[in-house]
Design a protein around this motif. Structure first.
Motif, PDB file in Angstrom:
ATOM      1  N   THR A   1       0.859  -1.167   0.000  1.00 52.78           N
ATOM      2  CA  THR A   1       0.000   0.000   0.000  1.00 52.78           C
ATOM      3  C   THR A   1       0.903   1.227   0.000  1.00 52.78           C
ATOM      4  O   THR A   1       1.914   1.261   0.713  1.00 52.78           O
ATOM      5  CB  THR A   1      -0.976  -0.006   1.195  1.00 52.78           C
ATOM      6  N   PHE A   2       0.563   2.189  -0.818  1.00 51.49           N
ATOM      7  CA  PHE A   2       1.404   3.365  -0.964  1.00 51.49           C
ATOM      8  C   PHE A   2       1.138   4.374   0.142  1.00 51.49           C
ATOM      9  O   PHE A   2      -0.011   4.642   0.498  1.00 51.49           O
ATOM     10  CB  PHE A   2       1.201   3.996  -2.346  1.00 51.49           C
ATOM     11  N   LEU A   3       2.218   4.900   0.686  1.00 48.56           N
ATOM     12  CA  LEU A   3       2.157   5.894   1.747  1.00 48.56           C
ATOM     13  C   LEU A   3       2.374   7.300   1.200  1.00 48.56           C
ATOM     14  O   LEU A   3       1.968   8.280   1.824  1.00 48.56           O
ATOM     15  CB  LEU A   3       3.222   5.596   2.815  1.00 48.56           C
ATOM     16  N   LYS A   4       3.048   7.385   0.056  1.00 45.40           N
ATOM     17  CA  LYS A   4       3.388   8.655  -0.583  1.00 45.40           C
ATOM     18  C   LYS A   4       3.074   8.542  -2.068  1.00 45.40           C
ATOM     19  O   LYS A   4       3.035   7.437  -2.616  1.00 45.40           O
ATOM     20  CB  LYS A   4       4.884   8.950  -0.419  1.00 45.40           C
TER      21      LYS A   4
ATOM     22  N   HIS B   1       3.648   8.191  -5.897  1.00 46.53           N
ATOM     23  CA  HIS B   1       4.746   7.578  -6.653  1.00 46.53           C
ATOM     24  C   HIS B   1       4.205   7.170  -8.018  1.00 46.53           C
ATOM     25  O   HIS B   1       3.351   6.272  -8.115  1.00 46.53           O
ATOM     26  CB  HIS B   1       5.303   6.361  -5.918  1.00 46.53           C
ATOM     27  N   GLY B   2       4.696   7.830  -9.078  1.00 47.18           N
ATOM     28  CA  GLY B   2       4.226   7.510 -10.428  1.00 47.18           C
ATOM     29  C   GLY B   2       2.719   7.671 -10.521  1.00 47.18           C
ATOM     30  O   GLY B   2       2.184   8.720 -10.190  1.00 47.18           O
ATOM     31  N   ILE B   3       2.032   6.619 -10.951  1.00 49.87           N
ATOM     32  CA  ILE B   3       0.578   6.678 -11.095  1.00 49.87           C
ATOM     33  C   ILE B   3      -0.152   6.417  -9.780  1.00 49.87           C
ATOM     34  O   ILE B   3      -1.371   6.511  -9.718  1.00 49.87           O
ATOM     35  CB  ILE B   3       0.082   5.674 -12.161  1.00 49.87           C
ATOM     36  N   TYR B   4       0.584   6.096  -8.717  1.00 49.87           N
ATOM     37  CA  TYR B   4      -0.020   5.722  -7.438  1.00 49.87           C
ATOM     38  C   TYR B   4      -0.140   6.924  -6.500  1.00 49.87           C
ATOM     39  O   TYR B   4       0.708   7.803  -6.481  1.00 49.87           O
ATOM     40  CB  TYR B   4       0.805   4.626  -6.761  1.00 49.87           C
ATOM     41  N   THR B   5      -1.202   6.934  -5.713  1.00 54.51           N
ATOM     42  CA  THR B   5      -1.411   7.964  -4.704  1.00 54.51           C
ATOM     43  C   THR B   5      -1.475   7.291  -3.334  1.00 54.51           C
ATOM     44  O   THR B   5      -1.700   6.075  -3.239  1.00 54.51           O
ATOM     45  CB  THR B   5      -2.715   8.735  -4.960  1.00 54.51           C
ATOM     46  N   PRO B   6      -1.267   8.050  -2.251  1.00 57.26           N
ATOM     47  CA  PRO B   6      -1.339   7.446  -0.918  1.00 57.26           C
ATOM     48  C   PRO B   6      -2.662   6.697  -0.715  1.00 57.26           C
ATOM     49  O   PRO B   6      -3.733   7.186  -1.077  1.00 57.26           O
ATOM     50  CB  PRO B   6      -1.228   8.643   0.014  1.00 57.26           C
TER      51      PRO B   6
ATOM     52  N   LEU C   1      10.497  -0.168  -2.800  1.00 58.61           N
ATOM     53  CA  LEU C   1       9.518   0.854  -2.439  1.00 58.61           C
ATOM     54  C   LEU C   1       9.250   0.859  -0.928  1.00 58.61           C
ATOM     55  O   LEU C   1       9.131   1.923  -0.316  1.00 58.61           O
ATOM     56  CB  LEU C   1       8.220   0.636  -3.218  1.00 58.61           C
ATOM     57  N   VAL C   2       9.182  -0.320  -0.328  1.00 60.53           N
ATOM     58  CA  VAL C   2       8.974  -0.420   1.123  1.00 60.53           C
ATOM     59  C   VAL C   2      10.192   0.116   1.861  1.00 60.53           C
ATOM     60  O   VAL C   2      10.065   0.916   2.792  1.00 60.53           O
ATOM     61  CB  VAL C   2       8.660  -1.877   1.530  1.00 60.53           C
ATOM     62  N   ASP C   3      11.386  -0.285   1.439  1.00 69.63           N
ATOM     63  CA  ASP C   3      12.623   0.169   2.087  1.00 69.63           C
ATOM     64  C   ASP C   3      12.801   1.683   1.995  1.00 69.63           C
ATOM     65  O   ASP C   3      13.356   2.306   2.900  1.00 69.63           O
ATOM     66  CB  ASP C   3      13.841  -0.532   1.495  1.00 69.63           C
ATOM     67  N   ALA C   4      12.312   2.280   0.909  1.00 67.45           N
ATOM     68  CA  ALA C   4      12.430   3.726   0.709  1.00 67.45           C
ATOM     69  C   ALA C   4      11.370   4.515   1.485  1.00 67.45           C
ATOM     70  O   ALA C   4      11.402   5.739   1.497  1.00 67.45           O
ATOM     71  CB  ALA C   4      12.337   4.051  -0.775  1.00 67.45           C
ATOM     72  N   GLY C   5      10.420   3.810   2.115  1.00 61.86           N
ATOM     73  CA  GLY C   5       9.376   4.492   2.868  1.00 61.86           C
ATOM     74  C   GLY C   5       8.247   5.014   1.994  1.00 61.86           C
ATOM     75  O   GLY C   5       7.399   5.762   2.465  1.00 61.86           O
ATOM     76  N   ILE C   6       8.232   4.621   0.736  1.00 65.74           N
ATOM     77  CA  ILE C   6       7.180   5.050  -0.186  1.00 65.74           C
ATOM     78  C   ILE C   6       5.932   4.196  -0.010  1.00 65.74           C
ATOM     79  O   ILE C   6       4.821   4.650  -0.228  1.00 65.74           O
ATOM     80  CB  ILE C   6       7.692   4.984  -1.644  1.00 65.74           C
ATOM     81  N   ALA C   7       6.134   2.954   0.410  1.00 61.14           N
ATOM     82  CA  ALA C   7       5.030   2.012   0.553  1.00 61.14           C
ATOM     83  C   ALA C   7       5.273   1.123   1.768  1.00 61.14           C
ATOM     84  O   ALA C   7       6.359   1.114   2.339  1.00 61.14           O
ATOM     85  CB  ALA C   7       4.899   1.161  -0.705  1.00 61.14           C
ATOM     86  N   ALA C   8       4.231   0.385   2.141  1.00 59.50           N
ATOM     87  CA  ALA C   8       4.322  -0.587   3.231  1.00 59.50           C
ATOM     88  C   ALA C   8       3.659  -1.874   2.757  1.00 59.50           C
ATOM     89  O   ALA C   8       2.807  -1.850   1.864  1.00 59.50           O
ATOM     90  CB  ALA C   8       3.614  -0.062   4.476  1.00 59.50           C
TER      91      ALA C   8
END
Length: 66
Positions: free
Chosen positions: A5-8, A10-15, A30-37
C-alpha cells in the motif's frame, strides 16, 4: 506476488493505493524507501501467536485501565 500500500505519491499511485508486484525486489525497494508498506488485509496473513491463544484486549483508557 507482493502486495503493498502506498504511503506517498509515486508515479501513477497515490497514498492509500494498493498494488501487487510480481517483481518482489521492486516492491521491497519501495517499502525500504518508505514510499510504501506491505499490505495485509485485516484479519488475514498474520500468523497466530506461538502459544495458539488470542491475547487479552488492551485496557480501556477511558475506564481507568492502564
Amino acid at each position: 506476488m507482493r502486495s503493498i500500500t502506498f504511503l506517498k505519491p509515486h508515479g501513477i499511485y497515490t497514498p492509500g493505493d494498493i498494488a501487487g508486484f510480481a517483481d518482489e525486489n521492486r516492491a521491497a525497494q519501495l517499502v525500504d524507501a518508505g514510499i510504501a508498506a506491505d499490505y495485509t488485509p485485516d484479519g488475514q496473513g498474520s500468523p497466530p501467536p506461538a502459544n495458539g491463544k488470542k491475547g487479552k484486549p488492551a485496557p480501556d483508557a477511558d475506564n481507568g485501565g492502564g
